[in-house]
Design a protein around this motif. Structure first.
Motif, short mmCIF file in Angstrom:
data_model
loop_
_atom_site.label_atom_id
_atom_site.label_comp_id
_atom_site.label_asym_id
_atom_site.label_seq_id
_atom_site.Cartn_x
_atom_site.Cartn_y
_atom_site.Cartn_z
N ILE A 85 -4.61 14.56 -10.68
CA ILE A 85 -4.84 15.36 -9.35
C ILE A 85 -5.98 15.92 -9.31
N TYR A 86 -5.42 17.51 -10.28
CA TYR A 86 -6.79 18.27 -11.04
C TYR A 86 -7.99 17.88 -11.08
N ALA A 87 -8.15 16.57 -11.78
CA ALA A 87 -8.87 16.09 -12.65
C ALA A 87 -9.78 15.29 -11.54
N ALA A 88 -9.36 14.28 -10.23
CA ALA A 88 -9.53 13.91 -9.10
C ALA A 88 -10.30 15.09 -8.78
N LYS A 89 -10.19 16.08 -8.32
CA LYS A 89 -11.04 17.32 -7.27
C LYS A 89 -11.29 18.02 -7.87
N GLY A 90 -11.62 18.01 -8.76
CA GLY A 90 -12.10 19.46 -10.00
C GLY A 90 -11.49 20.38 -9.45
N ARG A 91 -10.38 20.14 -9.15
CA ARG A 91 -9.50 21.88 -8.86
C ARG A 91 -9.00 22.38 -10.28
N PRO A 92 -9.16 24.10 -10.09
CA PRO A 92 -8.38 24.83 -10.72
C PRO A 92 -6.90 24.90 -10.94
N SER A 93 -6.71 24.40 -12.69
CA SER A 93 -5.12 24.31 -12.32
C SER A 93 -4.10 25.02 -12.15
N ASP A 94 -4.80 26.82 -11.89
CA ASP A 94 -3.66 27.56 -11.48
C ASP A 94 -3.43 27.32 -10.25
N ASN A 95 -4.96 26.49 -9.08
CA ASN A 95 -4.41 26.63 -7.91
C ASN A 95 -3.15 25.52 -7.50
N PRO A 96 -1.80 26.39 -7.20
CA PRO A 96 -0.66 25.08 -6.81
C PRO A 96 -0.55 23.98 -6.04
N LEU A 97 -0.12 23.34 -5.83
CA LEU A 97 0.26 22.01 -4.85
C LEU A 97 1.28 22.24 -3.93
N ILE A 98 0.96 21.40 -3.36
CA ILE A 98 2.54 21.67 -1.95
C ILE A 98 2.68 20.17 -2.58
#
Length: 344
Positions: free
Chosen positions: A53-66
Motif C-alpha cells: 500500500i505504501y509503495a503504490a501510494k508513495g506514502r510515508p511508512s510512519d503514516n498509520p493505516l485504518i
C-alpha cells in the motif's frame, strides 16, 4: 495489469466480490468504495501486503493505516475493545467513524506505522462490507490516491492515480459523504480526543462521551519529533496542483475579490451556488449552496481534482465555518492550502 470490476452499489455481484476478495487473500491490493472515499485495501494481518500500500501510494511508512471490519464487534479480533468503543460503535457504526485502540499482535507494525495502537472502522457501504466479509479478514485501507493529492470520491479518480500500480478497482459509483471518516483516540472510560473531523461531528461525539477534546494538531502541524497517531496528521494532504488560497471575509468583499481575480489572474474558483450568476463561468466550480455543508463535502475533492486539468496559476476557495460538518471541511481545506488564508 489493474482489473476493473463494476458493481451495483446497493447489491454488488457476489462473483465479482469473491474475485476481488481472492486478490486480498493472496496479498494483493484492491481499491473499493466506502461511504466516505475510495479505499486502497490489503489484508490487514499481512505485513508484506500492507507495505505494498505504501509503495503504490508513495506514502510515508510512519503514516498509520485504518483497518476496516464488516461488523463493529469484530474489532475485538484485532484490538483491545473498551466500553467507550462499544458506546461509540452502538451510536455510529457501521458508519464514518474510526476509533484508535490498543492493537493485538495479529496486526503487524507495518499497518500501524510502528505504533502499538490501531485505527478501526466499520464502513456502512454495502460494497465495502461485502468485500471485507468475503475476504475473511480485516482490510487495511487508506484513501486510494497518490499520497498528498485529493482523496478519490469516484472510481475514475482511483484509475487516474493508481492504474497499473494495484491489482483491481471496484467501481461502485460516487461516494456519498466525500470526506474521510472522523478519527478519535480514547483517553479514558468516557473520554476521547478528536484527531480528524468528519461526518460524525464533535457535537455528535459529545452526545455519547462525557468529554471530547480537540487535538492540537487538528488544524495545525505536528511538532518536529511528534509521531502521527492517525492518517492526515503529519503530511501535506488533499492539495491540487496549483496553489490553493482560502478567502475569509464578508460575503460582498469576497465576491468583489473573486470578480477582480477573474479579470486579472489565471485562476480557478470553488464557489457557492449563490455566486455563480455574479462570476464568469470559466474555471468556475460550484461546490454547493453556502449553507449546504453536506453538498460541499461531497463535491470538494472532485472539484479540487478538476482544477488539475486547467491552465491556471492559483485556486481560490472560501474558508469554511468550523461549526458542525464545517469543521471537517475547514480541516481538509486548510491543509490543502498549506494554511494560506487571505483575510478581506
Amino acid at each position: 495489469m489493474t482489473q476493473f470490476f463494476t458493481v451495483d452499489a446497493l447489491s454488488p455481484d457476489k462473483e465479482l466480490i469473491q474475485r476481488a476478495a481472492k486478490l486480498i487473500q493472496d496479498g494483493g491490493l484492491v481499491a473499493f468504495p466506502t461511504e466516505t472515499v475510495y479505499g486502497l485495501g490489503a489484508n490487514a494481518t499481512d505485513a508484506e501486503a500492507a507495505k505494498k500500500i505504501y509503495a503504490a501510494k508513495g506514502r510515508p511508512s510512519d503514516n498509520p493505516l485504518i483497518i476496516h471490519i464488516s461488523r463493529p464487534e469484530d474489532a475485538a479480533l484485532y484490538a483491545e475493545v473498551t466500553p467507550a468503543y462499544e458506546r461509540l460503535a452502538r451510536a455510529f457504526m457501521p458508519g464514518p467513524l474510526t476509533v484508535i485502540l490498543k492493537k493485538k499482535s495479529v496486526i503487524p507494525p507495518s499497518v500501524t506505522g510502528g505504533l502499538d495502537t490501531v485505527a478501526v472502522r466499520c464502513p456502512s457501504h454495502p460494497v465495502a462490507r461485502a468485500l471485507i466479509e468475503a475476504s475473511g479478514t480485516a482490510i487495511a485501507a487508506p484513501s486510494a490516491n497518490r499520497s498528498g493529492s485529493p482523496s478519490p470520491t469516484a472510481a475514475q479518480h482511483v484509475r487516474h492515480d493508481l492504474d497499473g500500480r494495484i491489482d483491481a478497482i471496484i467501481d461502485g459509483g460516487a461516494c456519498e459523504i466525500g470526506l474521510e471518516s472522523t478519527i478519535v483516540a480514547l483517553t479514558g472510560d468516557d473520554e476521547a480526543v478528536l484527531l480528524r473531523p468528519g461526518a460524525v461531528t464533535y457535537d455528535a461525539l459529545c452526545c455519547v462521551l462525557s468529554h471530547v477534546t480537540l487535538s492540537h494538531t487538528l488544524n495545525g502541524a505536528l511538532s518536529e519529533n511528534e509521531r502521527p497517531l492517525s492518517p492526515g496528521m503529519k503530511y501535506k494532504h488533499y492539495a491540487p496542483s496549483a496553489p490553493l488560497v482560502l478567502l475569509d471575509g464578508e460575503e460582498s468583499a469576497v465576491l468583489r475579490y473573486l470578480q477582480n481575480a477573474q479579470r486579472t489572474e489565471r485562476c480557478a474558483i470553488l464557489c457557492y451556488a449563490e455566486e455563480t450568476d455574479s462570476l464568469s463561468p470559466e474555471h468556475l466550480l460550484c461546490v454547493g449552496a453556502r449553507e449546504d455543508l453536506a453538498a460541499q463535502s461531497a463535491s470538494l475533492f472532485a472539484a479540487l481534482r478538476q482544477t488539475d486539468g486547467m491552465n491556471i496559476d492559483v485556486v481560490y476557495a472560501h474558508l469554511p465555518t468550523q461549526d458542525g460538518l464545517g469543521l471537517a471541511l475547514y480541516n481538509r481545506l486548510i491543509r490543502a492550502a498549506a494554511h494560506t488564508v487571505k483575510y478581506l
